[in-house]
Design an enzyme around this catalytic site. Sequence first.
Site, short mmCIF file in Angstrom:
data_model
loop_
_atom_site.label_atom_id
_atom_site.label_comp_id
_atom_site.label_asym_id
_atom_site.label_seq_id
_atom_site.Cartn_x
_atom_site.Cartn_y
_atom_site.Cartn_z
CE LYS A 52 -3.79 -2.42 2.24
NZ LYS A 52 -4.48 -2.79 3.47
CD GLN A 96 -3.33 -4.38 6.60
OE1 GLN A 96 -3.27 -3.40 5.86
NE2 GLN A 96 -3.93 -5.50 6.23
CG ASP A 119 -9.78 -0.10 5.18
OD1 ASP A 119 -9.53 -0.37 3.99
OD2 ASP A 119 -9.07 -0.48 6.13
#
Length: 281
Positions: A52, A96, A119
């Site tokens: 990422k 994460q 997200d």
Amino acid sequence: MILIDGKKTAGEIREELKKEIFQIKKENKKVPGLSVILIGDLAPSQIYVRMKEKAAIEVGLKSQIIKYPNDVEEKTVLDKINELNKNDNVSGILVQLPLPNHINKQKVIESISPLKDVDGFHPFNVGNLSSGNESIVPCTPLGCYLLIKKYEKNLSGKKAVIIGRSNLNGKPMTQLLLKENCTVTITHSKTKDLKRECLSADILVAAVGIPKLVKGDWIKKDSVVIDVGINKTDQGIVGDVDFEEVSKTAKAVTPVPGGVGPMTIACLLKNTIKCFKIVNF
Ligand code: NAP
């Protein structure tokens, strides 16, 4: 059969984003920034976070990884998120997953500002998506949706079947396809006759986590099949779909790897810019 090339489409999206970020920098003298919090030393999480960061830097975003040991206190993480929420240089925040057991995942998700929730897991964004309103959409289903739209322009009235009902994949995917006027069936581990459900699908999305669960004789002729699964096996990484078998009947199929995976990262970058625009424009 059409091979739905997620790697190529993701590359195209990243090129467009690169140009957009260049323009944003020129006009606003500001660079959208992505902050990623990584807790613990799980190898897959470390790999995903590195991927990422690399992708973010490549398109010209500012990227920051904040690392904590596995035994970090929940309060330390929540305080850091609070600090990032207030920081104007941070457009998007991602924690994460998975988190260590002593940290309350939902509390962490809800502590992220919905305007920086790249997200799309915050209840504010989940609610807006379910209401058919503008929202930040979770990256993997957004990537699947963009791939489906590329090969099936008019989705109205199509029968879509989704395997898996996770908050990460199955549920948001359902909302995206409902919004396109698909007739959506969401299936899960208690579904009675999965094969029969799949055989009715014009669009089939498998997000399960069982290697090659979906067989060739589960597929309706000329359907579009999206394989979200990433499963480590002795034969390497395979999806939830038996690609060899399914590609004989389907009109279009995503490969694993090279299908949904690269789209997830491209959509994370897309969401970061979307968050930047929400706050700045
Ligand atoms: P998850 O949270 O474990 O959810 C799996 C879903 O599959 C659940 O709803 C479960 O049903 C259902 N299921 C399990 N066994 C089933 C069966 N035999 N028949 C029908 N449904 C069944 O998984 P997830 O996080 O959504 O991830 C799914 C897969 O996608 C994994 O392989 C993951 O690695 C992969 N993934 C890929 C990407 C990417 O970028 N490509 C991103 C995220 C995840 P119940 O609800 O009844 O338990």
